[in-house]
Design a protein around this motif. Structure first.
Motif, mmCIF file in Angstrom:
data_model
loop_
_atom_site.group_PDB
_atom_site.id
_atom_site.type_symbol
_atom_site.label_atom_id
_atom_site.label_comp_id
_atom_site.label_asym_id
_atom_site.label_seq_id
_atom_site.Cartn_x
_atom_site.Cartn_y
_atom_site.Cartn_z
ATOM 1 N N GLU A 258 0.841 -1.200 0.000
ATOM 2 C CA GLU A 258 0.000 0.000 0.000
ATOM 3 C C GLU A 258 0.873 1.245 0.000
ATOM 4 O O GLU A 258 0.550 2.253 -0.632
ATOM 5 N N GLU A 259 2.023 1.155 0.708
ATOM 6 C CA GLU A 259 2.954 2.288 0.779
ATOM 7 C C GLU A 259 3.522 2.622 -0.599
ATOM 8 O O GLU A 259 3.787 3.781 -0.910
ATOM 9 N N PHE A 260 3.724 1.587 -1.400
ATOM 10 C CA PHE A 260 4.248 1.834 -2.744
ATOM 11 C C PHE A 260 3.281 2.705 -3.551
ATOM 12 O O PHE A 260 3.681 3.703 -4.165
ATOM 13 N N PHE A 261 2.005 2.338 -3.566
ATOM 14 C CA PHE A 261 1.024 3.102 -4.341
ATOM 15 C C PHE A 261 0.857 4.505 -3.759
ATOM 16 O O PHE A 261 0.690 5.476 -4.506
ATOM 17 N N LYS A 262 0.911 4.621 -2.439
ATOM 18 C CA LYS A 262 0.845 5.952 -1.822
ATOM 19 C C LYS A 262 2.046 6.801 -2.238
ATOM 20 O O LYS A 262 1.923 8.014 -2.430
ATOM 21 N N VAL B 129 -4.055 -2.510 -10.747
ATOM 22 C CA VAL B 129 -3.122 -1.404 -10.488
ATOM 23 C C VAL B 129 -3.872 -0.075 -10.429
ATOM 24 O O VAL B 129 -3.637 0.748 -9.536
ATOM 25 N N VAL B 130 -4.789 0.140 -11.361
ATOM 26 C CA VAL B 130 -5.590 1.371 -11.373
ATOM 27 C C VAL B 130 -6.377 1.506 -10.068
ATOM 28 O O VAL B 130 -6.401 2.583 -9.446
ATOM 29 N N THR B 131 -7.004 0.415 -9.643
ATOM 30 C CA THR B 131 -7.792 0.435 -8.403
ATOM 31 C C THR B 131 -6.920 0.762 -7.200
ATOM 32 O O THR B 131 -7.310 1.557 -6.329
ATOM 33 N N SER B 132 -5.723 0.166 -7.144
ATOM 34 C CA SER B 132 -4.813 0.416 -6.013
ATOM 35 C C SER B 132 -4.392 1.882 -5.946
ATOM 36 O O SER B 132 -4.263 2.451 -4.855
ATOM 37 N N LEU B 133 -4.184 2.500 -7.096
ATOM 38 C CA LEU B 133 -3.824 3.925 -7.126
ATOM 39 C C LEU B 133 -4.985 4.793 -6.665
ATOM 40 O O LEU B 133 -4.786 5.779 -5.947
ATOM 41 N N HIS B 134 -6.214 4.443 -7.050
ATOM 42 C CA HIS B 134 -7.390 5.182 -6.585
ATOM 43 C C HIS B 134 -7.540 5.042 -5.072
ATOM 44 O O HIS B 134 -7.838 6.020 -4.374
ATOM 45 N N LYS C 55 7.693 -4.132 -2.433
ATOM 46 C CA LYS C 55 6.997 -4.782 -1.320
ATOM 47 C C LYS C 55 7.331 -4.151 0.023
ATOM 48 O O LYS C 55 6.697 -4.447 1.027
ATOM 49 N N SER C 56 8.351 -3.288 0.041
ATOM 50 C CA SER C 56 8.782 -2.683 1.304
ATOM 51 C C SER C 56 8.399 -1.211 1.337
ATOM 52 O O SER C 56 7.684 -0.710 0.487
ATOM 53 N N THR C 57 8.897 -0.520 2.327
ATOM 54 C CA THR C 57 8.572 0.900 2.492
ATOM 55 C C THR C 57 9.779 1.773 2.144
ATOM 56 O O THR C 57 10.098 2.718 2.848
ATOM 57 N N ASN C 58 10.460 1.425 1.054
ATOM 58 C CA ASN C 58 11.630 2.180 0.629
ATOM 59 C C ASN C 58 11.248 3.447 -0.127
ATOM 60 O O ASN C 58 11.621 3.665 -1.272
ATOM 61 N N VAL C 59 10.457 4.273 0.531
ATOM 62 C CA VAL C 59 10.025 5.530 -0.067
ATOM 63 C C VAL C 59 10.149 6.646 0.959
ATOM 64 O O VAL C 59 9.981 6.438 2.154
ATOM 65 N N GLY C 60 10.480 7.842 0.456
ATOM 66 C CA GLY C 60 10.578 8.982 1.344
ATOM 67 C C GLY C 60 9.222 9.635 1.554
ATOM 68 O O GLY C 60 8.246 9.327 0.876
#
Length: 261
Positions: A19-23, A85-90, A236-241
């Motif tokens: 979920e963090e990836f799409f966010k 993928v579209v649904t996850s982004l929404h 799959k991880s939270t490697n995002v700032g």
């Protein structure tokens, strides 16, 4: 348009993207970047082929695509996976639109080797105006790698090739390969930046091994034209700032060296 980021999501990781990836993709857009997602779907295609009892084989790493295999791949890629993928982004708070390479002649192709591979295509042209128009409307394009030739025949396109072609023709700032690993590891630590020259030595000495080798080679194959760097990151991880920036290993072009024998 500046600050375009093309994100290629491998089929083996689609179902496990966090979920963090799409966010992070949505946050990236809100902070002025313009993301485009290109996805694969190999495992889901294999599952449906097995259910339908359709035989499939690979030649030099590419799926041999008969008419039955093409129909199956198109159903999975343009239908199930694309809309997931579209649904996850929404759900992450963004606005996304799903496309195949056939929509608006987004990805025009030519056959790779019709005799050996069947309906497998190589991108020859990208309708950049369509993508730019969608991004101007604050939409995140999500592209399934099915292309079309001038006669209207559909072809299966390698997702790495599709992502590379889109990034090249748009003059993208960054091309990101989303996989199931944090990046290139050395002595247990993720390398922040490596050159193409260093990649060769890491493969030779065993630092890069096993399933990481094809991932790295796929990334290297896209370093053409104006694309100066690609990134490998873990979806799959939270490697995002907090600003939506992604973290992983960036591969940069080496300076060309001439050797005289």
């Amino acid at each position: 348009m500046k600050d375009i980021v093309v994100i290629k999501c491998g089929g083996s990781t689609i179902a496990e993207l966090s979920e963090e990836f799409f966010k992070s993709v949505v946050t990236m857009q809100k902070n002025g970047k313009h993301p485009i997602i290109v996805h694969g779907g190999g495992p889901a295609i294999n599952q449906l082929l097995q259910k339908l009892d359709i035989k499939s084989e690979f030649v030099d790493g590419l799926r041999k695509t008969t008419e039955d295999v093409l129909d199956t791949a198109e159903m999975v890629l343009c239908g199930k996976v694309n809309k997931q993928v579209v649904t996850s982004l929404h759900q992450a708070g963004g606005q996304a639109v799903g496309l195949s390479g056939c929509d608006g002649k987004l990805i025009e192709v030519k056959p790779v080797n019709e005799g050996m591979l069947g309906y497998v295509g190589e991108p020859t042209k990208v309708n950049t105006n369509l993508l730019l128009s969608l991004m101007e409307l604050n939409m995140i394009p999500v592209v399934a790698p099915i292309g079309m030739n001038n006669e209207g025949t559909h072809y299966n396109v390698n997702a790495d090739s599709a992502a590379g072609a889109i990034a090249k023709e748009l003059g993208a700032e960054q091309l990101v390969f989303v996989t199931d690993v944090d990046g290139i590891l050395k002595d247990g630590k993720c390398l922040e930046k490596v050159s193409t020259e260093e990649i060769e030595s890491y493969i030779a000495d065993g630092t890069i091994y096993g399933g990481m080798i094809p991932k790295v080679k796929a990334a290297l194959s896209t370093l053409t034209g104006n694309i100066q760097s690609v990134m490998i990151m873990n979806g799959k991880s939270t490697n995002v700032g907090k600003d939506g920036s992604v973290q992983g290993t960036t591969i940069i072009k080496s300076k060309i060296k001439l050797y005289v024998s």
